[in-house]
Design an enzyme around this catalytic site. Sequence first.
Site, PDB file in Angstrom:
ATOM      1  CB  CYS A  72      -0.981  -0.029   1.172  1.00 24.90           C
ATOM      2  SG  CYS A  72      -0.248  -0.292   2.793  1.00 24.90           S
ATOM      3  CB  THR A  73       0.630   4.702   1.072  1.00 20.73           C
ATOM      4  OG1 THR A  73      -0.237   4.985  -0.034  1.00 20.73           O
ATOM      5  CG2 THR A  73       1.536   5.919   1.269  1.00 20.73           C
TER       6      THR A  73
END
Length: 303
Positions: A193-194
């Site tokens: 994800c981030t």
Amino acid sequence: MTEQPPMAAAELAARSLGLAGAVNARDLGGYRTADGRVLRGGVALRSDGLNRLTEADLELLLGLGLRHVVDLRSLDEVREAGPDRVPGLPVADVSAVELSAEPVRLDSPDPDGITLHHLPIFAADFDIYVALRDALADRDPVRQHQLLGDGKAAAIMTGLYRWFVTDPVARERFAAVLRLLAAPDGPPVLFHCTAGKDRTGWTAALLLTALGVDREAVIEDYLLTNIRSAAIIERIVDSFGTRGLMSDPSLLLPLFRADLAYLDAAFAEVEAGWPSFDAFWQAGLGLDDTVLSGLRKNLLVEG
């Protein structure tokens, strides 16, 4: 609890993929299951965003022999940070895929290349990026404290982790990653994800738990983010203070750090909704014994 259980420096270094532009990229290999088997190295990899990879990182990534990269970021996150840099996939094509709010697959023109899967997992009611944007909007310390102080930031995070379990679309997208890892032509798979902390952390927790890794090791893996990302978190928080964006940037720490209370909230939601993890696996995630057998075949070796 955000403390990291004791871990040898050599083990910490060994888990890292060595990517300068993705410091939380690491290997799940080496964890031991209850029946004495061990996760193979180099087949199930977790990471933060791949949008900042250097040219040297791309060479390292090529050397991993990846078949699939799974991006769990939302459309807004991709717009703000940029698309993944995936060897063999033109950035323009990657951007087109990752700017979609729906699941999309992009195959490499090379039959042995890396396939990119965009599986956005986004909770409108528990969006830490919206919370951060709102907190920074007017630089008002009173407003910032109202938004994030007195446990509100932590409440956003526990709400997010509960949503991972209660939302059917989120469950399906987590399940899609597990199906990919179980497929005959699946691994090596890198999912991210981030920050490589929340959606990635819950995916890893589901995988390890399904394979029979004990909860202590699942927690260890989850909290390892706090070591791998410590320098970046400190730099970001300090910059918000020095740039005058926040008078108390420590309000952001519950959003940026892995905390056992968050992971516990997700597992508590599983226990509240299903009689066992096996029942959640089948009725909650829609996965069957075939997927579990595929995971064991692909990822485990005798200890």
